[in-house]
Design a protein around this motif. Sequence first.
Motif, short mmCIF file in Angstrom:
data_model
loop_
_atom_site.label_atom_id
_atom_site.label_comp_id
_atom_site.label_asym_id
_atom_site.label_seq_id
_atom_site.Cartn_x
_atom_site.Cartn_y
_atom_site.Cartn_z
N GLY A 1 49.77 17.32 -18.21
CA GLY A 1 50.22 16.24 -17.04
C GLY A 1 51.56 17.59 -17.00
N ALA A 2 51.42 18.54 -17.14
CA ALA A 2 52.56 19.98 -15.99
C ALA A 2 51.96 19.83 -14.67
N PRO A 3 53.11 19.36 -13.70
CA PRO A 3 52.86 20.31 -12.03
C PRO A 3 51.83 21.28 -11.86
N LEU A 4 50.86 20.63 -11.82
CA LEU A 4 49.80 21.99 -10.70
C LEU A 4 49.55 22.78 -9.59
N ILE A 5 50.52 23.35 -9.31
CA ILE A 5 50.84 23.85 -7.84
C ILE A 5 49.54 24.67 -7.09
N LEU A 6 48.98 23.92 -5.77
CA LEU A 6 48.40 24.65 -4.75
C LEU A 6 48.74 25.98 -4.27
N ILE A 7 48.71 27.15 -4.19
CA ILE A 7 49.14 27.83 -3.33
C ILE A 7 47.80 28.43 -2.01
N ILE A 8 48.22 28.09 -1.02
CA ILE A 8 47.59 28.03 0.12
C ILE A 8 48.27 29.57 1.60
N TYR A 9 47.29 30.41 1.22
CA TYR A 9 48.32 31.39 1.80
C TYR A 9 47.56 31.89 3.28
N TYR A 71 42.06 17.56 -12.32
CA TYR A 71 43.69 17.44 -13.05
C TYR A 71 44.07 16.04 -12.76
N PRO A 72 43.67 14.67 -13.44
CA PRO A 72 43.57 13.48 -12.67
C PRO A 72 45.55 13.24 -13.18
N THR A 73 46.06 13.69 -14.10
CA THR A 73 47.04 13.51 -14.43
C THR A 73 48.38 14.34 -14.25
N HIS A 74 48.15 14.74 -13.56
CA HIS A 74 49.00 16.19 -13.12
C HIS A 74 49.51 15.80 -11.93
N PRO A 75 50.70 15.58 -11.43
CA PRO A 75 50.93 15.84 -10.12
C PRO A 75 50.83 17.65 -9.20
N ILE A 76 50.13 17.34 -8.06
CA ILE A 76 49.99 18.49 -7.40
C ILE A 76 51.17 18.76 -6.38
N ALA A 77 51.14 19.95 -6.80
CA ALA A 77 51.73 20.37 -5.04
C ALA A 77 51.58 21.83 -4.98
N VAL A 78 51.44 21.30 -3.15
CA VAL A 78 51.63 22.81 -1.97
C VAL A 78 52.14 23.53 -1.74
N PHE A 79 52.28 24.74 -2.28
CA PHE A 79 52.47 25.97 -1.26
C PHE A 79 52.01 26.54 -0.64
N ALA A 80 52.51 26.50 0.45
CA ALA A 80 51.12 27.01 2.08
C ALA A 80 52.16 27.62 2.91
N VAL A 81 51.67 28.77 3.03
CA VAL A 81 52.39 30.52 3.75
C VAL A 81 52.20 30.83 5.12
N SER A 82 52.38 30.30 6.50
CA SER A 82 52.46 30.57 7.53
C SER A 82 50.95 29.76 8.25
N PRO A 93 47.42 13.85 2.10
CA PRO A 93 48.38 13.56 1.32
C PRO A 93 48.92 12.13 0.63
N SER A 94 47.51 11.67 0.27
CA SER A 94 47.72 10.63 -0.96
C SER A 94 47.66 11.58 -2.10
N LEU A 95 46.80 13.53 -1.71
CA LEU A 95 47.36 13.82 -2.32
C LEU A 95 48.01 14.34 -3.69
N VAL A 96 48.97 15.09 -2.44
CA VAL A 96 50.29 15.86 -2.37
C VAL A 96 51.77 15.40 -2.98
N LYS A 97 51.73 15.48 -4.16
CA LYS A 97 53.03 15.01 -4.36
C LYS A 97 54.03 15.21 -3.92
N ASN A 98 54.36 16.99 -3.62
CA ASN A 98 55.40 18.15 -3.41
C ASN A 98 54.53 18.87 -2.26
N LEU A 99 55.35 18.73 -1.17
CA LEU A 99 54.60 19.69 0.21
C LEU A 99 55.56 21.07 0.32
N ILE A 100 55.29 22.40 -0.14
CA ILE A 100 56.54 23.11 0.13
C ILE A 100 55.89 23.65 0.97
N LEU A 101 56.75 24.66 3.41
CA LEU A 101 55.96 25.09 3.81
C LEU A 101 57.28 26.48 3.87
#
Length: 191
Positions: A1-9, A71-82, A93-101
């Motif tokens: 259940g650890a949070p998952l963070i997807l990094i988009i460069y 990873y269906p039980t892991h909340p997904i955050a997105v860390f996206a740059v530029s 948006p239904s798949l993203v719990k946190n959005l960091i721009l």
Amino acid sequence: GAPLILIIYGGDKNFTPNARTPIKTIFVENGFIAASFVFRGHIDDTNFYKTGLWSRIEDANAVLSTLATEYPTHPIAVFAVSMGGYVATFLNPSLVKNLILVAPAAYHPDAVSKKLNFDPPEAGLDGPFRKLITPTDSWENSDSFDRIKKFGGSSLLVIGFTNDEVVRWPEIPERYYKNHPIPDKKSIAWL
């Protein structure tokens, strides 16, 4: 259940995928599962100029969908740059719990709707993509500001850089922030 963070460069053909390693390491050391990927055209750079924002959006959505399935039980955050910040607004948006721009860019909608490819160097400022994004006000009509409204179910953190020479500040980060619909689920910071 650890949070998952997807990094988009963001970045152009010269971006090195290894530049994400330090940020991935920080996330992992703080209990996240960190995931990143390489956009098509960056593995075999002879194909880079056959790609554009449209292909980055396709790639990012495919990776996000795969992560959500695996990873269906892991909340997904997105860390996206530029440029990645703009791409992130096209995610489901239904798949993203946190959005960091971070220093999120904004582009004229024709860059995606017309499937413009990135311009090769020999095109200079005369290539279709560059001609569209070069005017200093081309970002004002960006479709990303409307799409950020769909992320009301996600928290939003916008990080802008003062004196940013690429992303127009403070206008672009502030507009992302202002267009997110839920006041208590958003914040903005300046570095």
